[in-house]
Write an enzyme that holds these catalytic residues in place. Structure first.
Site, PDB file in Angstrom:
ATOM      1  N   ARG A 145      42.889  41.542  40.536  1.00  0.00           N
ATOM      2  CA  ARG A 145      42.834  42.762  41.332  1.00  0.00           C
ATOM      3  C   ARG A 145      41.141  42.903  41.484  1.00  0.00           C
ATOM      4  O   ARG A 145      40.547  42.289  40.928  1.00  0.00           O
ATOM      5  CB  ARG A 145      43.286  43.815  40.225  1.00  0.00           C
ATOM      6  CG  ARG A 145      44.754  43.856  39.985  1.00  0.00           C
ATOM      7  CD  ARG A 145      45.200  44.847  39.125  1.00  0.00           C
ATOM      8  NE  ARG A 145      46.625  44.733  38.429  1.00  0.00           N
ATOM      9  CZ  ARG A 145      46.816  44.225  37.527  1.00  0.00           C
ATOM     10  NH1 ARG A 145      46.246  43.637  36.671  1.00  0.00           N
ATOM     11  NH2 ARG A 145      48.144  44.424  37.352  1.00  0.00           N
ATOM     12  N   LYS A 169      44.797  45.909  33.711  1.00  0.00           N
ATOM     13  CA  LYS A 169      45.223  47.299  33.186  1.00  0.00           C
ATOM     14  C   LYS A 169      45.821  47.309  31.580  1.00  0.00           C
ATOM     15  O   LYS A 169      46.009  46.385  31.204  1.00  0.00           O
ATOM     16  CB  LYS A 169      46.694  47.609  34.009  1.00  0.00           C
ATOM     17  CG  LYS A 169      46.377  47.716  35.603  1.00  0.00           C
ATOM     18  CD  LYS A 169      47.407  48.377  36.199  1.00  0.00           C
ATOM     19  CE  LYS A 169      46.827  48.394  37.918  1.00  0.00           C
ATOM     20  NZ  LYS A 169      48.389  49.156  38.502  1.00  0.00           N
ATOM     21  N   HIS A 238      43.943  43.439  47.743  1.00  0.00           N
ATOM     22  CA  HIS A 238      45.197  43.270  47.458  1.00  0.00           C
ATOM     23  C   HIS A 238      46.085  42.791  48.405  1.00  0.00           C
ATOM     24  O   HIS A 238      46.943  42.241  48.029  1.00  0.00           O
ATOM     25  CB  HIS A 238      45.877  44.939  47.055  1.00  0.00           C
ATOM     26  CG  HIS A 238      46.466  45.053  46.115  1.00  0.00           C
ATOM     27  ND1 HIS A 238      45.533  44.762  44.677  1.00  0.00           N
ATOM     28  CD2 HIS A 238      47.592  45.221  45.564  1.00  0.00           C
ATOM     29  CE1 HIS A 238      46.353  45.189  43.771  1.00  0.00           C
ATOM     30  NE2 HIS A 238      47.510  45.101  44.032  1.00  0.00           N
ATOM     31  N   ARG A 241      45.898  39.256  46.837  1.00  0.00           N
ATOM     32  CA  ARG A 241      46.889  39.147  45.573  1.00  0.00           C
ATOM     33  C   ARG A 241      48.056  38.953  46.078  1.00  0.00           C
ATOM     34  O   ARG A 241      49.070  38.249  45.606  1.00  0.00           O
ATOM     35  CB  ARG A 241      46.509  40.483  44.889  1.00  0.00           C
ATOM     36  CG  ARG A 241      47.268  40.654  43.622  1.00  0.00           C
ATOM     37  CD  ARG A 241      46.769  41.869  42.795  1.00  0.00           C
ATOM     38  NE  ARG A 241      47.885  42.165  41.800  1.00  0.00           N
ATOM     39  CZ  ARG A 241      47.894  41.676  40.701  1.00  0.00           C
ATOM     40  NH1 ARG A 241      47.122  40.787  40.370  1.00  0.00           N
ATOM     41  NH2 ARG A 241      48.731  42.171  39.636  1.00  0.00           N
ATOM     42  N   HIS A 264      51.769  41.314  35.546  1.00  0.00           N
ATOM     43  CA  HIS A 264      52.956  42.530  35.486  1.00  0.00           C
ATOM     44  C   HIS A 264      53.548  42.602  34.211  1.00  0.00           C
ATOM     45  O   HIS A 264      53.933  41.649  33.731  1.00  0.00           O
ATOM     46  CB  HIS A 264      53.682  42.156  36.753  1.00  0.00           C
ATOM     47  CG  HIS A 264      53.205  42.416  37.933  1.00  0.00           C
ATOM     48  ND1 HIS A 264      53.591  41.817  38.912  1.00  0.00           N
ATOM     49  CD2 HIS A 264      52.222  43.131  38.454  1.00  0.00           C
ATOM     50  CE1 HIS A 264      53.117  42.051  40.297  1.00  0.00           C
ATOM     51  NE2 HIS A 264      52.125  42.820  40.134  1.00  0.00           N
ATOM     52  N   TYR A 273      58.063  40.236  45.727  1.00  0.00           N
ATOM     53  CA  TYR A 273      57.684  39.000  46.129  1.00  0.00           C
ATOM     54  C   TYR A 273      58.826  38.175  46.555  1.00  0.00           C
ATOM     55  O   TYR A 273      58.925  37.351  47.475  1.00  0.00           O
ATOM     56  CB  TYR A 273      56.587  38.306  45.672  1.00  0.00           C
ATOM     57  CG  TYR A 273      55.380  39.102  45.342  1.00  0.00           C
ATOM     58  CD1 TYR A 273      54.532  39.384  46.447  1.00  0.00           C
ATOM     59  CD2 TYR A 273      54.928  39.657  44.351  1.00  0.00           C
ATOM     60  CE1 TYR A 273      53.446  40.240  46.345  1.00  0.00           C
ATOM     61  CE2 TYR A 273      53.993  40.459  44.050  1.00  0.00           C
ATOM     62  CZ  TYR A 273      53.187  40.636  45.116  1.00  0.00           C
ATOM     63  OH  TYR A 273      52.041  41.556  45.011  1.00  0.00           O
TER      64      TYR A 273
END
Length: 309
Positions: A145, A169, A238, A241, A264, A273
């Site tokens: 990210r 995150k 992104h 990404r 994730h 995806y």
């Protein structure tokens, strides 16, 4: 009511260590509800009931808030009330059982493999272009990210092993791969970087003044980097990404590995995806399969044979 919001924001900032952007979003969502409540003479959080939140949700929707924004708002309210209950400032969570309108799923945009290669294979034109190429290569090679790349320190990269340690995150650390092309671009940038800053600066990517690049600067430089190479579409971190994830999944089919590399928490996030790759396959089918081609709105049957086997 504002006192409780301020205390919760401090909790998110200092104890949960959320990013400034996330804290700002939570604060904005909570103050939207506080303003709504005070307009209706509600003076404390425990007074709000499920019916009040349902009416607020309907009002914000009529005012133009998107389904995605409403879902985020409702999530912020739920977590805030969970905090109030833990602090003995409320007895129940009125947001439980309330759901926001579902947002239509949008598939992420990606770069075509050939276009990504075309952009990345061009040699840097100057010193700062070498830096920007290294950033682009690392984004595409590792799927990290924007905040993860901006926060990289020199000690986080092990180019001999071909890995990077990034802080994602929730301040969760993970290890991501650094491909050979990205390693070569980073080594070229290191040669330039050495003369641009002091030994005390730890940031991998710095500006012309020798200081860590900001998020906004990275976004602008990538846009300019792409335009120099003849690409005038909307190129942003992104996009790399998304392209990393889609191209890797298309080649490997290993959804769990892609989930881990992207960081994730929920594999459902990564499954978008899978939908993207199916959409690509469907387009290939529509273009290539004789029974899929249409003429004048009707399926065109293959009439080259007699029908006998």
């Amino acid at each position: 009511m504002q006192v409780q919001i301020d205390a919760y924001v401090d909790h998110l900032r200092h104890e949960r260590r959320y990013s400034p952007h996330t804290v700002s979003s939570y604060q904005r969502d909570l103050e939207r509800l506080r303003s709504y409540a005070e307009d209706r003479s509600v003076s404390s959080w425990p007074q709000l009931q499920l019916a009040d939140l349902r009416q607020a949700l309907a009002l914000f929707h009529r005012q133009g808030l998107s389904s995605k924004s409403l879902q985020r708002w409702l999530s912020a309210i739920r977590r805030f009330y969970d905090y109030l209950i833990r602090e003995n400032l409320a007895e129940h969570n009125p947001a439980n059982g309330l759901s926001a309108p579902k947002a239509p799923k949008k598939l992420p945009m990606t770069l075509d493999v050939d276009l990504a290669k075309q952009l990345l294979d061009q040699a840097p034109e100057d010193e700062l272009d070498a830096r920007d190429t290294a950033m682009a290569e690392l984004f595409y090679s590792s799927g990290i990210r924007l905040a993860e790349l901006a926060g990289l320190d020199m000690q986080d990269l092990d180019l001999e092993e071909g890995i990077a340690r990034v802080l994602g995150k929730g301040r969760k650390q993970r290890i991501v791969p650094v491909g050979s092309a990205a390693r070569d671009a980073l080594l070229q940038w290191y040669d330039v970087r050495r003369d641009m800053t002091s030994a005390e600066e730890t940031a991998v990517f710095i500006n012309r003044h020798g200081q860590r690049l900001s998020h906004r600067s990275i976004q602008l430089r990538l846009k300019q980097w792409a335009q120099v190479r003849g690409y005038f579409g909307r190129l942003h971190p992104h996009l790399f990404r998304h392209s990393f994830a889609s191209h890797l999944l298309e080649s490997s089919g290993d959804l769990r590995a892609v989930q881990e590399m992207l960081g994730h928490a929920d594999i459902a996030t990564t499954q978008i995806y899978t939908h993207l790759n199916f959409q690509h396959l469907a387009q290939v089918y529509d273009r290539a399969h004789p029974r899929a081609r249409k003429r004048n709105g009707k399926v065109q049957a293959d009439q080259s044979g007699s029908g006998d086997d």
